[in-house]
Write a protein that holds these residues in place. Structure first.
Motif, PDB file in Angstrom:
ATOM      1  N   GLY A  50     -20.592  72.089 -97.429  1.00 42.17           N
ATOM      2  CA  GLY A  50     -20.100  70.817 -96.892  1.00 42.17           C
ATOM      3  C   GLY A  50     -20.339  70.703 -95.395  1.00 42.17           C
ATOM      4  N   MET A  51     -20.113  71.810 -94.687  1.00 36.55           N
ATOM      5  CA  MET A  51     -20.348  71.816 -93.238  1.00 36.55           C
ATOM      6  C   MET A  51     -21.792  71.483 -92.902  1.00 36.55           C
ATOM      7  N   GLY A  70     -12.973  76.961 -86.626  1.00 32.15           N
ATOM      8  CA  GLY A  70     -11.552  76.894 -86.993  1.00 32.15           C
ATOM      9  C   GLY A  70     -11.370  76.824 -88.505  1.00 32.15           C
ATOM     10  N   LEU A  71     -12.225  76.057 -89.181  1.00 29.70           N
ATOM     11  CA  LEU A  71     -12.126  75.951 -90.641  1.00 29.70           C
ATOM     12  C   LEU A  71     -12.472  77.284 -91.314  1.00 29.70           C
ATOM     13  N   VAL A 123     -24.156  67.787 -89.454  1.00 34.88           N
ATOM     14  CA  VAL A 123     -25.404  67.104 -89.118  1.00 34.88           C
ATOM     15  C   VAL A 123     -25.193  65.589 -89.071  1.00 34.88           C
ATOM     16  N   LEU A 124     -24.445  65.059 -90.044  1.00 34.59           N
ATOM     17  CA  LEU A 124     -24.277  63.602 -90.118  1.00 34.59           C
ATOM     18  C   LEU A 124     -23.047  63.120 -89.354  1.00 34.59           C
ATOM     19  N   ASN A 125     -22.073  63.990 -89.128  1.00 30.13           N
ATOM     20  CA  ASN A 125     -20.840  63.594 -88.451  1.00 30.13           C
ATOM     21  C   ASN A 125     -20.495  64.619 -87.373  1.00 30.13           C
ATOM     22  N   GLU A 153     -17.303  64.626 -85.169  1.00 32.06           N
ATOM     23  CA  GLU A 153     -16.064  65.046 -85.841  1.00 32.06           C
ATOM     24  C   GLU A 153     -16.104  66.554 -86.125  1.00 32.06           C
ATOM     25  N   TYR A 154     -17.263  67.024 -86.605  1.00 32.30           N
ATOM     26  CA  TYR A 154     -17.407  68.422 -87.021  1.00 32.30           C
ATOM     27  C   TYR A 154     -18.192  69.199 -85.963  1.00 32.30           C
ATOM     28  N   ILE A 205     -23.734  69.474 -94.208  1.00 25.64           N
ATOM     29  CA  ILE A 205     -23.943  68.025 -94.183  1.00 25.64           C
ATOM     30  C   ILE A 205     -23.145  67.384 -93.062  1.00 25.64           C
ATOM     31  N   LEU A 206     -21.864  67.717 -93.019  1.00 32.17           N
ATOM     32  CA  LEU A 206     -20.959  67.001 -92.117  1.00 32.17           C
ATOM     33  C   LEU A 206     -21.275  67.267 -90.656  1.00 32.17           C
ATOM     34  N   VAL A 230     -14.600  73.141 -84.334  1.00 28.17           N
ATOM     35  CA  VAL A 230     -13.940  72.708 -85.572  1.00 28.17           C
ATOM     36  C   VAL A 230     -14.420  73.547 -86.747  1.00 28.17           C
TER      37      VAL A 230
END
Lengths: 203, 203
Positions: free
Chosen positions: A166-167, A185-186, A172-174, A177-178, A169-170, A182
């Motif tokens: 998931g990371m 931390g996750l 790269v695209l967001n 936010e990510y 994608i997120l 972050v």
């Protein structure tokens, strides 16, 4: 330079050039001609090494996979248990500019997997290898008392892979936010709360 | 039937047909001609509704997003806190055949986001809306004593989205490994260990 070495080196250079073009311009905008032009080669030079654009994408994806492995070997060789798990996960996570570029190649590859059995088979083998490695490190962690004694190793490995995928994608695209902190931390949360391990300080 | 309704209904039917074709055959193999043929329309009928293939993909993605919303409204309307969080997460997870088909549309859409600002903007808005909703349900959960009192709501929302996003790929490309019970188990782990909530029995 003997011809065989020349061939291997040239093939490697083509793959290296290709994944960077895909990362920059996208898969659809990256043809064999573009790779040839970027490298200053004659049109058609690429087809001597790769029979099709799909063959070239497959090689680019395998190259990106190998880059992760090489980074892991550099940082993680000799490590076991939680320390090894963290290094491998971090090298798969799009924390830096290079890893974010790599993630951009992975996305069109995934899309290809939906419609090509060749691609899907390479993906399945790669995912299997990652799950095996996560599983090995988690098993070592349990044996060393670094993880909870009753840890479901397979389940934890699958969860970690899902989080990291998931990371890819997120981030790269967001990316706003990510961010890298972050993502770290996750990973910390996962290692502490799901695996039951102490979260080590950043190395 | 008044013309305006006819137009809206036809447009909706095109979008519904398109996402199913993309899910079945892939994005590259789905052209406006293919959609027209599948619907028994004249060539060129589609371009009356969508100016380009990209416009059609964008509409298909928004349609898939709306389908998730509708399922959530059906199962989750009136719910709050952990119960609402679970239902929304489950409806985003590729647990059933329909959701797996939807995930197949999401992959080419993500790839498009890498090279198109229009696509990236739609994605960013969608992700923002999901994070807001997760955040709202987690805040309700904390207030109701269903989650740990010191929960970092934003962090937990981001982690859950990353886990679910990874599932959307892994369940589609590695379905033998990431079966529905495995996905539900990973969600349970997250809700229990990261959010600190009791894991409710399957509804």
């Amino acid at each position: 330079m003997p011809k065989i070495v020349d061939h291997v080196a040239r093939r490697e250079a083509i793959v290296e050039c290709t994944w960077r073009l895909i990362a920059r311009n996208g898969f659809d905008a990256t043809g064999m001609r573009d790779v040839a032009a970027e490298m200053g080669l004659a049109h058609g030079a690429i087809s001597h090494y790769f029979a099709s654009k799909d063959a070239l994408l497959l090689a680019s994806y395998e190259h990106v996979f190998r880059r992760t492995d090489l980074r892991f070997e550099r940082r993680g060789s000799g490590l076991t248990g939680i320390a090894a798990l963290r290094v491998l996960a971090e090298e798969m996570m799009p924390l830096g500019d290079e890893q974010r570029l790599e993630a951009r190649v992975v996305l069109p590859f995934w899309e290809r997997c939906l419609v090509s059995e060749d691609f899907a088979a390479v993906h399945a083998a790669g995912i299997g290898a990652v799950l095996d490695r996560f599983g090995q490190f988690l098993t070592e962690a349990v044996a060393a008392g670094q993880a909870r004694a009753n840890l479901d190793v397979q389940r934890a490995a699958r969860g970690l892979l899902s989080l990291v995928t998931g990371m890819q994608i997120l981030a790269v695209l967001n990316g706003a936010e990510y961010t890298a902190p972050v993502l770290i931390g996750l990973l910390d949360d996962y290692v502490r709360d799901e695996v039951g391990a102490a979260v080590p300080p950043r190395g």
